[in-house]
Motif scaffolding. Structure first.
Motif, short mmCIF file in Angstrom:
data_model
loop_
_atom_site.label_atom_id
_atom_site.label_comp_id
_atom_site.label_asym_id
_atom_site.label_seq_id
_atom_site.Cartn_x
_atom_site.Cartn_y
_atom_site.Cartn_z
N PRO A 145 -3.63 -6.86 -14.18
CA PRO A 145 -5.26 -5.92 -14.17
C PRO A 145 -4.70 -4.10 -14.32
O PRO A 145 -6.11 -3.13 -14.24
N THR A 146 -3.20 -3.87 -14.25
CA THR A 146 -3.18 -2.37 -15.36
C THR A 146 -3.48 -2.11 -16.48
O THR A 146 -3.45 -0.87 -16.95
N HIS A 147 -3.84 -3.92 -16.86
CA HIS A 147 -3.90 -3.26 -18.45
C HIS A 147 -5.26 -2.25 -18.94
O HIS A 147 -5.94 -2.25 -18.48
N GLN A 148 -4.48 -1.40 -19.91
CA GLN A 148 -5.50 -0.65 -20.11
C GLN A 148 -7.73 -1.48 -20.74
O GLN A 148 -8.24 -0.86 -20.16
N LEU A 149 -7.12 -2.00 -21.14
CA LEU A 149 -8.72 -3.10 -21.70
C LEU A 149 -9.13 -3.51 -20.76
O LEU A 149 -10.40 -3.07 -19.86
N ARG A 150 -7.75 -4.03 -19.05
CA ARG A 150 -9.14 -5.04 -18.19
C ARG A 150 -9.22 -3.29 -17.57
O ARG A 150 -10.65 -3.24 -16.77
N ARG A 151 -8.58 -2.40 -17.24
CA ARG A 151 -9.55 -1.12 -17.11
C ARG A 151 -10.84 -0.77 -17.44
O ARG A 151 -11.92 -0.46 -17.06
N ALA A 153 -13.31 -2.67 -18.51
CA ALA A 153 -13.68 -3.49 -18.63
C ALA A 153 -14.58 -3.13 -17.56
O ALA A 153 -16.05 -3.04 -17.12
N ARG A 154 -13.32 -3.23 -16.59
CA ARG A 154 -13.86 -2.84 -14.81
C ARG A 154 -14.76 -1.76 -15.06
O ARG A 154 -15.80 -1.76 -14.56
N HIS A 155 -14.76 -0.05 -15.61
CA HIS A 155 -15.06 0.97 -15.57
C HIS A 155 -16.28 0.54 -15.76
O HIS A 155 -17.36 1.65 -15.74
N LEU A 156 -16.07 0.17 -16.71
CA LEU A 156 -17.66 0.09 -17.49
C LEU A 156 -19.11 -1.27 -17.20
O LEU A 156 -19.93 -1.19 -17.56
N GLY A 157 -17.90 -2.06 -16.56
CA GLY A 157 -18.69 -3.08 -15.93
C GLY A 157 -19.28 -4.03 -16.99
O GLY A 157 -20.50 -5.35 -17.15
N VAL A 158 -18.27 -3.86 -18.19
CA VAL A 158 -17.93 -5.32 -19.03
C VAL A 158 -17.46 -6.65 -19.14
O VAL A 158 -16.51 -6.95 -17.88
N SER A 159 -17.51 -8.09 -19.07
CA SER A 159 -17.25 -9.16 -18.41
C SER A 159 -16.07 -9.21 -19.37
O SER A 159 -16.08 -8.82 -20.90
N LEU A 160 -14.84 -9.55 -18.70
CA LEU A 160 -13.88 -10.77 -18.75
C LEU A 160 -13.73 -11.80 -19.50
O LEU A 160 -14.50 -12.59 -19.13
N VAL A 161 -13.60 -11.84 -21.08
CA VAL A 161 -13.70 -13.70 -21.45
C VAL A 161 -11.97 -14.01 -22.41
O VAL A 161 -11.38 -13.54 -22.49
N ALA A 162 -11.55 -14.96 -21.77
CA ALA A 162 -10.42 -15.40 -22.42
C ALA A 162 -10.53 -16.28 -23.59
O ALA A 162 -11.20 -17.02 -24.01
N THR A 163 -9.50 -15.93 -24.42
CA THR A 163 -9.58 -15.90 -25.97
C THR A 163 -8.47 -16.23 -26.26
O THR A 163 -7.67 -15.50 -27.48
N PRO A 164 -7.82 -17.51 -26.09
CA PRO A 164 -6.36 -18.16 -26.53
C PRO A 164 -6.45 -18.77 -28.03
O PRO A 164 -6.95 -19.61 -28.09
N GLY A 165 -6.57 -17.51 -28.85
CA GLY A 165 -6.61 -18.16 -30.41
C GLY A 165 -5.86 -18.89 -31.08
O GLY A 165 -4.27 -18.72 -30.55
#
Length: 550
Positions: A145-151, A153-165
């Motif tokens: 949760p502390t990762h910059q990408l998740r922070r 996304a949470r701030h912008l209200g953007v969805s998280l997606v699982a992309t195990p490429g």
């Protein structure tokens, strides 16, 4: 769980599996939907659509677009509809054709109809503020949760997606992947940097494995399914894409072809046309008009005017209209050639006329065509694959062998061998050849030959097709992405079979050395003062010619 970032061997020098292998394996794992997102290309689009249909899988069309020389800036673009497909083609074209391409700045202009996934927090913020449908992509494993990408996304209200490429299908395939990366980076396997290759777990796992992996972040799994549900695009459907008429906006191509055909017939047969010529012309004109191919004949007629001597060949020689337009030089009436061998009402694909030019004029003709239709014409590409000797040579280099050591073995190898042949059998077969009896295969040669076999048939790079050119009525990058070949000519990303499957009409402009010889011989005859009218010369009816041939 639906994998949204799957790569095939068309992710050049990254992916290891053919498209059909990817789809077959996904079916066995239980996937009902699959996204192919090869890096910076749609090379494998048509094999992918065909393989999905064969396996009963619903395709998701997309590509991963990267920023040149910056591996942190990249985005997976998934197609929602026809608009999104056209925008993805344009975006990929700019990625390859613009020297100053900037993914962050360019993507917003081509984002309509696309769902964009990115791992980069800065790109996420920029594109979200631009109103793009964007999601935060968590690769391989859930992020804390502390990762910059998740922070972000949470701030912008953007969805998280699982992309195990995935870049390969099985855990053991990582060795082939690393081999490709070492060849691409021109380094040895032992010196390949970690950042230059995918992680060892970048293989396509079963849906349940990904669900367990991302169980700690269930919203990412839900969002992945929601995105997949909105991606209903099943592939482009162009129909037959005919070349445009020249400076005849709104005009009827059928009428222009009729006029040109009758004018050419009078040149070939005289002002008074026989009933047989007229009947054959009317029959062909009706068939061509009903099939919608009139513009094709007019374009080919325009192209041959770039050279004083051409020779249309193949089944096109059965067309009287092609003969009257001087595309071909064989009278089908005289030789009793049936038009239906060339075109018949049951045929769905466009006509295919190969036109030969003098070998030293062909490149100039191609350049003239590309210049005449800027933005609407490009050459067809070839997908150059690893061949046996190339595979052995490249593999041996990354093992650290010298050029002389490599040449000592490769020059004795057969040009081709079956992929399933074990390396030990291959070595025995090579040593049995008289010129190779003294040839030794000390380590690491058995391992080199074994690994090289895995590369055979894998795409290596793109090249220009020998003569195929595509001309479209609208800008060509609405249909297919473009690249710039080493010859500095634009090429489409599809090879000839895929282009034809898409409905793009390919015109083959080929080089023929014999035409150059004939041209020079005629010029020499005239230079020697002979009065020679080539237009009136019928060599098959000339007695002296017949005697010379006999």
């Amino acid at each position: 769980m639906i994998p949204l970032t799957v790569r095939s061997s068309y992710s050049l020098m990254w992916g290891t599996a053919y498209v059909k292998q990817v789809c077959r394996h996904a079916k066995r794992l239980g996937y009902k939907r699959l996204a192919l997102t090869d890096i910076d290309n749609l090379y494998g689009l048509w094999p992918f659509l065909t393989a999905c249909k064969r396996e009963g899988i619903s395709p998701i069309v997309g590509a991963e677009v990267t920023q040149p020389n910056n591996s942190r800036k990249r985005a997976v673009c998934l197609v929602e509809d026809d608009t999104g497909y056209r925008n993805l083609c344009r975006l990929l074209t700019r990625r390859h054709m613009d020297e100053d391409f900037d993914l962050e700045a360019v993507l917003p202009d081509h984002a309509s109809g696309l769902v964009v996934l990115t791992q980069n927090p800065d790109l996420l913020r920029t594109w979200h503020s631009a109103g793009i449908t964007v999601a935060a992509a968590m690769p391989r494993n859930p992020l804390p949760p502390t990762h910059q990408l998740r922070r972000s996304a949470r701030h912008l209200g953007v969805s998280l997606v699982a992309t195990p490429g995935s870049f390969f299908l099985h855990p053991q395939d990582v060795t082939v992947h690393r081999l490709l990366r070492a060849i691409e980076r021109n380094t040895s396997l032992s010196r390949l940097a970690a950042d230059d290759a995918a992680p060892q777990d970048a293989w396509l796992a079963a849906p349940q494995a990904y669900i367990r992996r991302f169980a700690i972040c269930p919203q990412a799994i839900r969002t992945t399914h929601e995105i997949a549900e909105r991606l209903v695009f099943k592939g482009p459907q162009f129909g037959i894409v005919m070349p445009p008429l020249l400076n005849r906006n709104g005009d009827d191509p059928d009428r222009h072809l009729r006029t040109a055909a009758y004018a050419g017939a009078r040149e070939r047969y005289g002002e008074e046309l026989s009933e047989g010529v007229v009947d054959r012309l009317e029959h062909e004109l009706l068939s061509i008009a009903n099939m919608g191919f009139s513009a094709y004949f007019l374009i080919v007629q325009n192209i041959i005017r770039h050279s004083p001597r051409t020779c249309g060949r193949g089944s096109g020689a059965a067309s009287l209209i092609a003969y009257c337009l001087k595309i071909t030089n064989v009278c089908p009436l005289k030789h009793n050639l049936y038009f239906e061998r060339f075109l018949n009402p049951g045929r769905q694909d466009p006509p295919d006329i190969d036109v030969d030019f003098a070998w030293d004029e062909r490149d100039g003709v191609q350049q003239a065509v590309l210049a005449q239709f800027p933005g609407r014409a490009a050459m067809v590409c070839n997908h150059v694959l690893f061949q046996p000797r190339m595979a052995v040579r490249e593999t041996a280099k990354v093992y650290g062998l010298t050029e002389s050591e490599i040449a000592r073995v490769t020059r004795r190898l057969p040009w081709y061998w079956r992929l399933e042949t074990p390396a030990a059998e291959l070595i025995t077969a090579v040593q049995a050849r008289p010129e190779a009896r003294a040839l030794d295969f000390p380590p690491p040669w058995p391992e080199i030959l074994s690994r090289a076999q895995r590369l055979i048939g894998t795409p290596r790079h793109l090249a220009v097709h020998s003569g195929g050119v595509v001309i479209t009525p609208a800008p060509i990058d609405r249909y297919v992405p473009l690249e710039r070949a080493t010859k500095e000519v634009p090429i489409i990303q599809w090879e000839k079979d895929a282009a034809e499957e898409a409905g793009l009409v390919k015109i083959d402009l080929l080089g023929n050395r014999s035409l150059g010889v004939i041209r020079d011989a005629v010029a020499n005859v005239r230079a020697n003062g002979e009065d020679f009218d080539e237009a009136c010369w019928v060599p098959e009816d000339d007695f002296a010619t017949q005697q010379a041939v006999a």
